[in-house]
Each structure stands twice: as structure tokens, then as C-alpha cells.
Write a protein that holds these residues in place. Sequence first.
Motif, PDB file in Angstrom:
ATOM      1  N   VAL A   1       0.594  -3.522  -3.315  1.00 49.10           N
ATOM      2  CA  VAL A   1      -0.048  -2.459  -4.099  1.00 49.10           C
ATOM      3  C   VAL A   1      -0.822  -3.048  -5.263  1.00 49.10           C
ATOM      4  CG1 VAL A   1       0.414  -0.511  -5.657  1.00 49.10           C
ATOM      5  CG2 VAL A   1       1.564  -0.636  -3.451  1.00 49.10           C
ATOM      6  N   VAL A   2      -0.247  -4.033  -5.931  1.00 43.78           N
ATOM      7  CA  VAL A   2      -0.945  -4.670  -7.062  1.00 43.78           C
ATOM      8  C   VAL A   2      -2.218  -5.370  -6.589  1.00 43.78           C
ATOM      9  CG1 VAL A   2      -0.787  -6.501  -8.789  1.00 43.78           C
ATOM     10  CG2 VAL A   2       1.129  -4.937  -8.464  1.00 43.78           C
ATOM     11  N   VAL A   3      -2.151  -6.026  -5.431  1.00 45.60           N
ATOM     12  CA  VAL A   3      -3.298  -6.797  -4.927  1.00 45.60           C
ATOM     13  C   VAL A   3      -4.421  -5.884  -4.423  1.00 45.60           C
ATOM     14  CG1 VAL A   3      -4.062  -8.405  -3.133  1.00 45.60           C
ATOM     15  CG2 VAL A   3      -1.947  -8.847  -4.394  1.00 45.60           C
ATOM     16  N   VAL A   4      -4.069  -4.862  -3.632  1.00 48.45           N
ATOM     17  CA  VAL A   4      -5.111  -4.012  -3.039  1.00 48.45           C
ATOM     18  C   VAL A   4      -5.479  -2.845  -3.946  1.00 48.45           C
ATOM     19  CG1 VAL A   4      -4.357  -4.622  -0.719  1.00 48.45           C
ATOM     20  CG2 VAL A   4      -3.495  -2.517  -1.773  1.00 48.45           C
ATOM     21  N   GLY A   5      -4.664  -2.578  -4.965  1.00 48.02           N
ATOM     22  CA  GLY A   5      -4.962  -1.510  -5.913  1.00 48.02           C
ATOM     23  C   GLY A   5      -5.840  -2.018  -7.048  1.00 48.02           C
ATOM     24  N   PRO A   6      -5.952  -1.243  -8.129  1.00 46.55           N
ATOM     25  CA  PRO A   6      -6.766  -1.654  -9.283  1.00 46.55           C
ATOM     26  C   PRO A   6      -6.023  -2.707 -10.115  1.00 46.55           C
ATOM     27  CG  PRO A   6      -5.733   0.456  -9.733  1.00 46.55           C
ATOM     28  CD  PRO A   6      -5.366   0.107  -8.313  1.00 46.55           C
ATOM     29  N   THR A   7      -6.051  -3.949  -9.649  1.00 40.49           N
ATOM     30  CA  THR A   7      -5.191  -5.007 -10.182  1.00 40.49           C
ATOM     31  C   THR A   7      -5.301  -5.163 -11.703  1.00 40.49           C
ATOM     32  OG1 THR A   7      -5.497  -6.181  -8.085  1.00 40.49           O
ATOM     33  CG2 THR A   7      -4.550  -7.426  -9.923  1.00 40.49           C
ATOM     34  N   LEU A   8      -6.523  -5.326 -12.196  1.00 38.07           N
ATOM     35  CA  LEU A   8      -6.702  -5.547 -13.631  1.00 38.07           C
ATOM     36  C   LEU A   8      -6.232  -4.341 -14.436  1.00 38.07           C
ATOM     37  CD1 LEU A   8      -7.700  -7.510 -15.756  1.00 38.07           C
ATOM     38  CD2 LEU A   8      -9.996  -6.511 -15.539  1.00 38.07           C
ATOM     39  N   MET A   9      -6.516  -3.145 -13.939  1.00 39.88           N
ATOM     40  CA  MET A   9      -6.073  -1.929 -14.613  1.00 39.88           C
ATOM     41  C   MET A   9      -4.548  -1.886 -14.693  1.00 39.88           C
ATOM     42  SD  MET A   9      -6.639   2.025 -13.380  1.00 39.88           S
ATOM     43  CE  MET A   9      -5.812   3.406 -14.186  1.00 39.88           C
ATOM     44  N   ILE A  10      -3.875  -2.290 -13.622  1.00 39.80           N
ATOM     45  CA  ILE A  10      -2.413  -2.265 -13.583  1.00 39.80           C
ATOM     46  C   ILE A  10      -1.830  -3.161 -14.675  1.00 39.80           C
ATOM     47  CG2 ILE A  10      -0.387  -2.978 -12.238  1.00 39.80           C
ATOM     48  CD1 ILE A  10      -1.924  -2.016  -9.734  1.00 39.80           C
TER      49      ILE A  10
ATOM     50  N   LEU B   1       4.680  13.665  -0.584  1.00 40.50           N
ATOM     51  CA  LEU B   1       3.419  13.372   0.098  1.00 40.50           C
ATOM     52  C   LEU B   1       2.456  12.533  -0.732  1.00 40.50           C
ATOM     53  CD1 LEU B   1       2.715  16.865   1.718  1.00 40.50           C
ATOM     54  CD2 LEU B   1       3.582  14.807   2.857  1.00 40.50           C
ATOM     55  N   VAL B   2       2.685  12.462  -2.045  1.00 40.16           N
ATOM     56  CA  VAL B   2       1.743  11.762  -2.938  1.00 40.16           C
ATOM     57  C   VAL B   2       1.603  10.306  -2.530  1.00 40.16           C
ATOM     58  CG1 VAL B   2       1.362  10.952  -5.295  1.00 40.16           C
ATOM     59  CG2 VAL B   2       2.096  13.306  -4.891  1.00 40.16           C
ATOM     60  N   LEU B   3       2.719   9.637  -2.289  1.00 39.98           N
ATOM     61  CA  LEU B   3       2.695   8.202  -2.004  1.00 39.98           C
ATOM     62  C   LEU B   3       1.847   7.883  -0.781  1.00 39.98           C
ATOM     63  CD1 LEU B   3       3.961   5.406  -2.784  1.00 39.98           C
ATOM     64  CD2 LEU B   3       5.666   5.876  -1.003  1.00 39.98           C
ATOM     65  N   PHE B   4       2.062   8.618   0.314  1.00 41.28           N
ATOM     66  CA  PHE B   4       1.370   8.295   1.565  1.00 41.28           C
ATOM     67  C   PHE B   4      -0.109   8.670   1.507  1.00 41.28           C
ATOM     68  CE2 PHE B   4       5.866   8.866   2.691  1.00 41.28           C
ATOM     69  CZ  PHE B   4       6.115   7.599   3.204  1.00 41.28           C
ATOM     70  N   ASN B   5      -0.447   9.733   0.791  1.00 40.06           N
ATOM     71  CA  ASN B   5      -1.864  10.061   0.614  1.00 40.06           C
ATOM     72  C   ASN B   5      -2.554   9.043  -0.286  1.00 40.06           C
ATOM     73  OD1 ASN B   5      -2.809  12.985   1.709  1.00 40.06           O
ATOM     74  ND2 ASN B   5      -0.599  12.980   1.311  1.00 40.06           N
ATOM     75  N   MET B   6      -1.831   8.500  -1.239  1.00 42.78           N
ATOM     76  CA  MET B   6      -2.377   7.421  -2.052  1.00 42.78           C
ATOM     77  C   MET B   6      -2.646   6.185  -1.201  1.00 42.78           C
ATOM     78  SD  MET B   6      -0.609   5.447  -5.282  1.00 42.78           S
ATOM     79  CE  MET B   6       0.319   4.262  -4.270  1.00 42.78           C
ATOM     80  N   PHE B   7      -1.695   5.837  -0.332  1.00 42.68           N
ATOM     81  CA  PHE B   7      -1.875   4.680   0.537  1.00 42.68           C
ATOM     82  C   PHE B   7      -3.107   4.833   1.422  1.00 42.68           C
ATOM     83  CE2 PHE B   7       2.943   3.561   0.600  1.00 42.68           C
ATOM     84  CZ  PHE B   7       2.792   2.885  -0.601  1.00 42.68           C
ATOM     85  N   ASP B   8      -3.432   6.057   1.839  1.00 43.68           N
ATOM     86  CA  ASP B   8      -4.575   6.294   2.707  1.00 43.68           C
ATOM     87  C   ASP B   8      -5.878   5.795   2.110  1.00 43.68           C
ATOM     88  OD1 ASP B   8      -3.356   7.327   4.894  1.00 43.68           O
ATOM     89  OD2 ASP B   8      -3.770   9.434   4.447  1.00 43.68           O
ATOM     90  N   GLN B   9      -5.957   5.764   0.794  1.00 40.47           N
ATOM     91  CA  GLN B   9      -7.189   5.381   0.116  1.00 40.47           C
ATOM     92  C   GLN B   9      -7.238   3.893  -0.227  1.00 40.47           C
ATOM     93  OE1 GLN B   9      -9.376   7.867   0.095  1.00 40.47           O
ATOM     94  NE2 GLN B   9      -7.675   9.049   0.995  1.00 40.47           N
ATOM     95  N   LEU B  10      -6.225   3.141   0.232  1.00 41.26           N
ATOM     96  CA  LEU B  10      -6.151   1.717  -0.062  1.00 41.26           C
ATOM     97  C   LEU B  10      -6.300   0.895   1.214  1.00 41.26           C
ATOM     98  CD1 LEU B  10      -3.027   1.699  -2.441  1.00 41.26           C
ATOM     99  CD2 LEU B  10      -5.436   1.740  -3.123  1.00 41.26           C
ATOM    100  N   PRO B  11      -6.763  -0.348   1.110  1.00 35.13           N
ATOM    101  CA  PRO B  11      -6.718  -1.244   2.267  1.00 35.13           C
ATOM    102  C   PRO B  11      -5.272  -1.432   2.720  1.00 35.13           C
ATOM    103  CG  PRO B  11      -8.091  -2.157   0.499  1.00 35.13           C
ATOM    104  CD  PRO B  11      -7.386  -0.966  -0.080  1.00 35.13           C
ATOM    105  N   MET B  12      -5.084  -1.748   3.994  1.00 39.03           N
ATOM    106  CA  MET B  12      -3.754  -1.981   4.565  1.00 39.03           C
ATOM    107  C   MET B  12      -2.870  -0.741   4.453  1.00 39.03           C
ATOM    108  SD  MET B  12      -3.041  -5.831   3.060  1.00 39.03           S
ATOM    109  CE  MET B  12      -1.486  -6.002   3.958  1.00 39.03           C
ATOM    110  N   SER B  13      -3.467   0.446   4.567  1.00 39.18           N
ATOM    111  CA  SER B  13      -2.710   1.683   4.362  1.00 39.18           C
ATOM    112  C   SER B  13      -1.566   1.825   5.358  1.00 39.18           C
ATOM    113  CB  SER B  13      -3.640   2.889   4.450  1.00 39.18           C
ATOM    114  OG  SER B  13      -4.264   2.955   5.728  1.00 39.18           O
TER     115      SER B  13
END
Length: 499
Positions: free
Chosen positions: A266-275, A382-394
Motif C-alpha cells: 500500500v505504501v509503495v503503490v499508494g501516495p508514498t510521499l504523502m503517507i 466495502l471501503v477497503l476493497f473499493n480503495m484497492f480498485d483504484q490502485l495498481p496490484m488491486s
Amino acid sequence: MKKVSNVFYITVAIIALTVVFGVIAPKTYEQVTTNIQSFVSTSFGWYYLLLFAAFLILAIIVAISPYGRIRLGKDTDRPDFSTATWVAMLFSAGMGIGLVFYGASEPISHYIVNPATEEPGTGAALKEGLTYSYLHWGAPIWAMYGITALALAFFQFRKDEPGLISSTLKPIFGDKMNGPWGVVVDVLAVFATAFGVATSLGFGAVQINAGLNHLFGVEIGFTSQLVIIVAVTILFIISAWSGLSKGIKYLSNTNMVLAVVLLIIVVVVGPTLMIFNIFTETFGLYLVNMLEMSFRTAPLAEDNRSFVDGWTIFYWAWWVSWAPFVGMFIARVSRGRTVREFLLGVIIIPTLFVSFWFAAFGSTAAFVHDSGTDLSELSSELVLFNMFDQLPMSMVLSVIAILLIASFFITSADSATFVLGMQSTKGSLTPPNQVKLIWGVAQSAIAVLLLYVGGLQAIQNTIIIAALPFSFVMILMTFAILKALREERQRMEKLAKGK
């Protein structure tokens, strides 16, 4: 079943009556629990806030005091488990499923739906939401667990008392704890444990159901959740049968590996610097504002009372209901550690990890939401899985999350069957498998009941009700362990002078 005490029969009977009532009259059960829960939240919110603040302050004082050098066990004892395995067990028993269930959904709710004090959707609301997430899952909770486990471990391993909640009260009440009053205390602890863990199992079933629906179209509903609970019950009973050093140890290590892998991805494929940036700032805000947030009751009409009742008070009650279970389990795996090592390890390590977890998942959820995918209208599961949908490697993320929830589910239930078995067999460190089997089925039956009568709302109502009476026992345990530590310190000083 020769080892079984009266605590077992009394608590099983009470739980059975509760389950039957819920099945026969589900609407009445939900209404009754809703009314009682509303009264508890409104009338005792201030009490819970003071209680958890006191636990945190007290745990820090004890850890840095001369009491910190006392060992939980004999002076020659050393830890049974490595530090890495010990930490893994803390997480698996302490909060497990909840981290996955609320990791993205809670910060989003604080950010968009119901912020504590800020305007919804603002950067200030996001920062505030993360600091409250750190509070709800951080230091105060682990301090409460630490004090409870400290009392249990000290009397069990230092003073050779049975591993029972009632045994920790002997410095105050003496041998009275060997009679009916001790049975009352232990029944209360077992009842709170059974419902507290069942709550988490209910959350886990709902979350797994949501994940399977998201990936494979499995229908969301009671029938699917029932099948999930039955399947996982079989797995955790098999694990419980293998014993503490095998099943729970291996599962706990598996949990930590899966959790760390999921977090890293999640850290790598998400907004890393923002995190990293938002974690640095919000964790600092958390440290600065922890006392203010811990004492916030929202007493005036213009205050957001719904936030305090729906989140902070709910969490504090939930954690209290878990205290006998987590406290006993942490105590069982902590023999040989010093009081200082134990308390600081229990408070600091989990607080840092869960805070970064919420920073990573909460920041990513906010980033996805602000990028055009509305997560605020979705239910928590449902929030977690819908969030994953918008990331690489969902797909990979969703599969790991489902495996992690299932593994946490098994470990929590497995640990609870061991603890419930201990409490209902006079503190035996090796409760009979038949007893663990009965408790495993009972936990799952309660989870099924709670989902049947009202879903997550009925679950929340029940744990808040079950937690209140046990919180008074925890206060007595605190006075008892302080008295015992003072006496032990004096004894050690006399021995040192005698030499």
C-alpha cells in the motif's frame, strides 16, 4: 472434564440463554440492547475517558519506577518467546481484524462523514481524523491491556497463583476470592471475553463476505456470513487443538508477515510521499494533543456528541470487553520479562505500528476519494476493497487482505478458546481440548446471533453493555497490583540488605 469449574457451567448457561433469547425474539433483543447501550454511552462516557487516561498515566509511571526491575516470574526466568514472536502475538490477539476493517474506513469517516470538530472534507479534518484514529487504537488501549496483563502475569508467575482474574484481587479481598465472590468475578470476565471476541468475529465475517463479493460476486448477507463463520470455526478449532506453542505461534507469525507485506505494498503503490509526510505531522499532533483528545466529552449542545459516543466511547467499551481475554493471553506469553520491558514493549511498539498503519491506509483512502472515487457513501467493510480498485496490484491487495482477515479471525478465536478454557478450568495452563471445543462453538454461536438480530449495530450494543461491569473489576485489579508491587519491592530490598 474433571478440571472444569463452576465458572464454566454458569457462564455457558448465561450465554445459552442470551443466544436463545436473541434467536426467538431478535427485534426485542436489538431494541433492549439499543436502549441499554444508549444509557451507558450517555451516562458513563466521562467515566470511560477518565479510566483510559488513568491507565496510560499509571502504566508509564510504573514502567519507569523502581518496580520496573521486577521480573514477571522467578528471578531466574527468561522469556519463553522471542521478541518478534511476542510482538506478533500481541497484535494477533490484541486487535487483528479491526485493523483491516477500520484501517481505511475510520479515517475516511472522520475526514468526510463526521469529523470531530473540523469542517468535513478539509485538510484539517483529515489530519484530525488520523490523530483520532491513532488515539482509538494506540497508547491508551495498550496501557489498559498492559496493566491488566501485568496483574495476571505477576500473580500467576511470580506468586504461583492460578491464572484467574479473581486471583489478582486477593491482595484486597484475601481468601474471599476462593469462594462465591471469586466465581462472580471470573464469570463476569468470561462473559465479557466471549462477547468481546464474538464481536470481532462478526466484523471479520462481514469483512470477508465483502471481499469475496468484491472479487467473486458472493452474495452479501447473513447466509454467506454464516457459512464463513462455520468454515473458520472448523479451522480455528483445529489450531486450538494443536496447542499454544504450535498453532497460535505459527499463525501469529503468519499474521505479521501478511500485515507487513500488505502495508508495504500500500505504501509503495499508494501516495508514498504523502503517507510519510502526513504520518510525521499527524503523529506529532497526536503526541501533543493526546491528553486533550482523551478527555473530550463534547458536553455542550454545539459540540459533536455523536462523534464521541459513536467512536471514542464505543472503542473504549470494546477494548474493555477484550481486556480479560487479551490481558490473560499477553500475560501467558510474557513470562520472564521485566515489568519495565513488558509495559514499554506493550505500549510503544503496537502504538507506533498501528499509527503508521492508519496513516498509510487513511492517507491512501483520502487520496483515492479526492481523485474522484467517492468512498464516503460506502459501508465500512466495502471501503477497503473499493480503495484497492483504484490502485495498481488491486487483485493482489484484495487477496492478501482477505487472507489476513481470515488468519486474524482464526488466531483471535484460537487465542480466546485457550483463555476461556483457562478461566473455566481453575486457571489451568493446559485446558482440556473438549473445553476449548465448547468455547470455540460458543463464540461462533454468539457471533452468528449478533449478525442475525441486527448486524453490526447489535454487535456494538452488546459489547458496550458487557464491558461496563468488568471495568469496575479492572479498577480493583489496578489497586491490587500496585499494592502487590509495593510489597514485592519491599521484600526484595530486605533480601538485598540481608545479603
